[in-house]
Write a protein that holds these residues in place. Sequence first.
Motif, PDB file in Angstrom:
ATOM      1  N   ARG A   4      27.508  50.547  23.425  1.00  0.00           N
ATOM      2  CA  ARG A   4      27.486  50.721  21.974  1.00  0.00           C
ATOM      3  C   ARG A   4      28.106  49.537  21.237  1.00  0.00           C
ATOM      4  NH1 ARG A   4      31.614  53.499  24.293  1.00  0.00           N
ATOM      5  NH2 ARG A   4      33.576  53.857  23.165  1.00  0.00           N
ATOM      6  N   GLY A   5      29.124  48.911  21.794  1.00  0.00           N
ATOM      7  CA  GLY A   5      29.709  47.743  21.147  1.00  0.00           C
ATOM      8  C   GLY A   5      28.754  46.570  21.113  1.00  0.00           C
ATOM      9  N   ARG A   6      28.092  46.342  22.236  1.00  0.00           N
ATOM     10  CA  ARG A   6      27.100  45.262  22.288  1.00  0.00           C
ATOM     11  C   ARG A   6      25.962  45.536  21.307  1.00  0.00           C
ATOM     12  NH1 ARG A   6      24.273  45.300  27.697  1.00  0.00           N
ATOM     13  NH2 ARG A   6      26.473  45.438  28.334  1.00  0.00           N
ATOM     14  N   ARG A   7      25.556  46.798  21.221  1.00  0.00           N
ATOM     15  CA  ARG A   7      24.466  47.139  20.291  1.00  0.00           C
ATOM     16  C   ARG A   7      24.887  46.866  18.847  1.00  0.00           C
ATOM     17  NH1 ARG A   7      19.845  49.652  18.981  1.00  0.00           N
ATOM     18  NH2 ARG A   7      19.867  51.232  17.337  1.00  0.00           N
ATOM     19  N   LEU A   8      26.130  47.208  18.477  1.00  0.00           N
ATOM     20  CA  LEU A   8      26.576  46.945  17.113  1.00  0.00           C
ATOM     21  C   LEU A   8      26.556  45.444  16.820  1.00  0.00           C
ATOM     22  CD1 LEU A   8      27.674  47.778  14.385  1.00  0.00           C
ATOM     23  CD2 LEU A   8      29.967  47.913  15.393  1.00  0.00           C
ATOM     24  N   ASP A   9      26.984  44.622  17.769  1.00  0.00           N
ATOM     25  CA  ASP A   9      26.939  43.179  17.556  1.00  0.00           C
ATOM     26  C   ASP A   9      25.502  42.702  17.329  1.00  0.00           C
ATOM     27  OD1 ASP A   9      29.681  42.898  17.781  1.00  0.00           O
ATOM     28  OD2 ASP A   9      29.618  42.508  19.939  1.00  0.00           O
ATOM     29  N   GLU A  10      24.577  43.232  18.118  1.00  0.00           N
ATOM     30  CA  GLU A  10      23.167  42.866  17.933  1.00  0.00           C
ATOM     31  C   GLU A  10      22.658  43.349  16.583  1.00  0.00           C
ATOM     32  OE1 GLU A  10      21.439  44.766  21.298  1.00  0.00           O
ATOM     33  OE2 GLU A  10      22.044  43.187  22.727  1.00  0.00           O
ATOM     34  N   GLN A  11      23.081  44.537  16.182  1.00  0.00           N
ATOM     35  CA  GLN A  11      22.674  45.052  14.878  1.00  0.00           C
ATOM     36  C   GLN A  11      23.189  44.176  13.750  1.00  0.00           C
ATOM     37  OE1 GLN A  11      24.172  49.176  15.606  1.00  0.00           O
ATOM     38  NE2 GLN A  11      22.179  49.795  14.805  1.00  0.00           N
ATOM     39  N   ARG A  53      21.830  54.542  14.955  1.00  0.00           N
ATOM     40  CA  ARG A  53      20.752  54.432  13.985  1.00  0.00           C
ATOM     41  C   ARG A  53      19.812  53.275  14.295  1.00  0.00           C
ATOM     42  NH1 ARG A  53      24.932  57.010  11.631  1.00  0.00           N
ATOM     43  NH2 ARG A  53      24.457  58.436   9.913  1.00  0.00           N
ATOM     44  N   ASN A  54      18.553  53.458  13.888  1.00  0.00           N
ATOM     45  CA  ASN A  54      17.575  52.385  13.952  1.00  0.00           C
ATOM     46  C   ASN A  54      18.003  51.266  13.010  1.00  0.00           C
ATOM     47  OD1 ASN A  54      15.033  51.191  12.424  1.00  0.00           O
ATOM     48  ND2 ASN A  54      14.422  51.640  14.532  1.00  0.00           N
ATOM     49  N   THR A  55      18.040  50.055  13.513  1.00  0.00           N
ATOM     50  CA  THR A  55      18.611  48.951  12.739  1.00  0.00           C
ATOM     51  C   THR A  55      17.794  48.640  11.490  1.00  0.00           C
ATOM     52  OG1 THR A  55      19.483  48.005  14.788  1.00  0.00           O
ATOM     53  CG2 THR A  55      19.390  46.555  12.861  1.00  0.00           C
ATOM     54  N   ALA A  56      16.485  48.557  11.618  1.00  0.00           N
ATOM     55  CA  ALA A  56      15.640  48.204  10.478  1.00  0.00           C
ATOM     56  C   ALA A  56      15.758  49.253   9.376  1.00  0.00           C
ATOM     57  CB  ALA A  56      14.194  48.052  10.914  1.00  0.00           C
ATOM     58  N   LEU A  57      15.770  50.529   9.758  1.00  0.00           N
ATOM     59  CA  LEU A  57      15.889  51.592   8.758  1.00  0.00           C
ATOM     60  C   LEU A  57      17.266  51.564   8.103  1.00  0.00           C
ATOM     61  CD1 LEU A  57      14.621  54.001   7.356  1.00  0.00           C
ATOM     62  CD2 LEU A  57      15.382  55.440   9.262  1.00  0.00           C
ATOM     63  N   LEU A  58      18.319  51.297   8.886  1.00  0.00           N
ATOM     64  CA  LEU A  58      19.664  51.199   8.318  1.00  0.00           C
ATOM     65  C   LEU A  58      19.746  50.055   7.313  1.00  0.00           C
ATOM     66  CD1 LEU A  58      22.619  51.979   8.127  1.00  0.00           C
ATOM     67  CD2 LEU A  58      23.049  50.690  10.234  1.00  0.00           C
ATOM     68  N   VAL A  59      19.113  48.939   7.622  1.00  0.00           N
ATOM     69  CA  VAL A  59      19.067  47.816   6.680  1.00  0.00           C
ATOM     70  C   VAL A  59      18.479  48.263   5.350  1.00  0.00           C
ATOM     71  CG1 VAL A  59      17.828  45.662   6.189  1.00  0.00           C
ATOM     72  CG2 VAL A  59      19.011  45.943   8.355  1.00  0.00           C
ATOM     73  N   LYS A  60      17.383  48.989   5.419  1.00  0.00           N
ATOM     74  CA  LYS A  60      16.696  49.418   4.194  1.00  0.00           C
ATOM     75  C   LYS A  60      17.507  50.460   3.433  1.00  0.00           C
ATOM     76  CE  LYS A  60      12.005  50.394   2.636  1.00  0.00           C
ATOM     77  NZ  LYS A  60      11.670  48.988   2.354  1.00  0.00           N
ATOM     78  N   GLN A  61      18.070  51.421   4.150  1.00  0.00           N
ATOM     79  CA  GLN A  61      18.849  52.470   3.498  1.00  0.00           C
ATOM     80  C   GLN A  61      20.074  51.895   2.789  1.00  0.00           C
ATOM     81  OE1 GLN A  61      19.392  54.820   7.074  1.00  0.00           O
ATOM     82  NE2 GLN A  61      18.145  56.482   6.231  1.00  0.00           N
ATOM     83  N   ALA A  62      20.804  51.037   3.486  1.00  0.00           N
ATOM     84  CA  ALA A  62      22.018  50.478   2.899  1.00  0.00           C
ATOM     85  C   ALA A  62      21.699  49.577   1.710  1.00  0.00           C
ATOM     86  CB  ALA A  62      22.803  49.703   3.959  1.00  0.00           C
ATOM     87  N   ALA A  63      20.658  48.765   1.832  1.00  0.00           N
ATOM     88  CA  ALA A  63      20.288  47.879   0.727  1.00  0.00           C
ATOM     89  C   ALA A  63      19.834  48.677  -0.485  1.00  0.00           C
ATOM     90  CB  ALA A  63      19.185  46.918   1.172  1.00  0.00           C
ATOM     91  N   THR A  64      19.116  49.775  -0.242  1.00  0.00           N
ATOM     92  CA  THR A  64      18.663  50.628  -1.339  1.00  0.00           C
ATOM     93  C   THR A  64      19.845  51.239  -2.079  1.00  0.00           C
ATOM     94  OG1 THR A  64      16.601  51.161  -0.179  1.00  0.00           O
ATOM     95  CG2 THR A  64      17.291  52.654  -1.935  1.00  0.00           C
ATOM     96  N   LEU A  65      20.785  51.805  -1.319  1.00  0.00           N
ATOM     97  CA  LEU A  65      21.935  52.438  -1.943  1.00  0.00           C
ATOM     98  C   LEU A  65      22.802  51.401  -2.661  1.00  0.00           C
ATOM     99  CD1 LEU A  65      23.614  54.910  -2.507  1.00  0.00           C
ATOM    100  CD2 LEU A  65      24.555  54.772  -0.186  1.00  0.00           C
ATOM    101  N   ASP A  66      22.966  50.235  -2.050  1.00  0.00           N
ATOM    102  CA  ASP A  66      23.753  49.176  -2.678  1.00  0.00           C
ATOM    103  C   ASP A  66      23.109  48.716  -3.978  1.00  0.00           C
ATOM    104  OD1 ASP A  66      25.988  47.303  -2.517  1.00  0.00           O
ATOM    105  OD2 ASP A  66      24.465  45.765  -2.227  1.00  0.00           O
ATOM    106  N   ARG A  67      21.793  48.527  -3.949  1.00  0.00           N
ATOM    107  CA  ARG A  67      21.077  48.044  -5.141  1.00  0.00           C
ATOM    108  C   ARG A  67      21.097  49.082  -6.257  1.00  0.00           C
ATOM    109  NH1 ARG A  67      16.656  44.452  -5.532  1.00  0.00           N
ATOM    110  NH2 ARG A  67      16.147  44.160  -7.739  1.00  0.00           N
ATOM    111  N   MET A  68      20.869  50.339  -5.897  1.00  0.00           N
ATOM    112  CA  MET A  68      20.760  51.384  -6.915  1.00  0.00           C
ATOM    113  C   MET A  68      22.117  51.773  -7.509  1.00  0.00           C
ATOM    114  SD  MET A  68      17.696  53.825  -5.432  1.00  0.00           S
ATOM    115  CE  MET A  68      17.635  54.784  -6.948  1.00  0.00           C
ATOM    116  N   THR A  69      23.199  51.440  -6.805  1.00  0.00           N
ATOM    117  CA  THR A  69      24.535  51.720  -7.349  1.00  0.00           C
ATOM    118  C   THR A  69      25.149  50.492  -8.001  1.00  0.00           C
ATOM    119  OG1 THR A  69      25.588  51.181  -5.228  1.00  0.00           O
ATOM    120  CG2 THR A  69      25.011  53.495  -5.617  1.00  0.00           C
TER     121      THR A  69
END
Length: 285
Positions: free
Chosen positions: A116-123, A73-89
Amino acid sequence: MNVGTDVGIGLPIGDPAALLTWARRADAGPFSTLGLLDRLVYDNPEPLVALAVLAGATSRIRVQTEVLLAPLRNTALLVKQAATLDRMTGGRLVLGLGIGGRDDDHLAAGTDLRTRGRRLDEQMTAMSRLWHGEPYGDGVGPIGPVPARIGGPEILFGGFKPAALERVARWGDGFLCAAAPSWAGGLFDTVRGFWMEYGRDGQPRLVAQVNVALGPPDVIDDARARMHAYYAFTGMADRMVAGLLTTPAEIRAAMAAFADLGADEVVLYCYGVDPDQVDRLADVL
């Protein structure tokens, strides 16, 4: 089971339209969490979208990815999606994260399986900053909304290798364990060891996953067939299906074993689509 051990329901992926029934029944019962797995090149619902729908149909139960394949997943979009779901719940989101091991998922996402492991750490570096309200960088401002909890939703990491277990202490709140009790104890100890090495306060949250099917023979046969299809790519589908727990006694024994190892929660993961399993599993507790 030990006092304080929660029990969640892992939702089946075979019939997305039925998940509202599963979620409402679990929310009304003794269960703590709704879990949903992630794949890209597979006939399963996208977990963040599905859990958003289920969160809106429930009032108290946590919604948890088991595990979300963040490198796809795109990191910036994942940040927004997760924060939205967390806030709304109101903070009911638990973000279980992993790297994924399927070539086809990464090919479809345009990501590199080898890194993929390195990418997750960067994310995780980026997501931690952004959930604290910091700018994205290079003239780009913060990405909202602010999550319900400062610093982002609760994070669990799945995996088996040391690098995955170390991420729990580096970035996370806990560990999602998809291993039998005979193997899980060593994994739990390794996670606790990393937690101490990093000087983290308290203890990591330890969440175990058990594959179950409870009901008449057709329900169990359905679960076995679906589970076999899901794990076919591993070459170990027969062994995985052989570990499916199908009686109340087996399920109670597994929950007790994990509780004795210090698990804070046991998620009973279902592959069969019959929603009456929620009620049957509630009777086991």
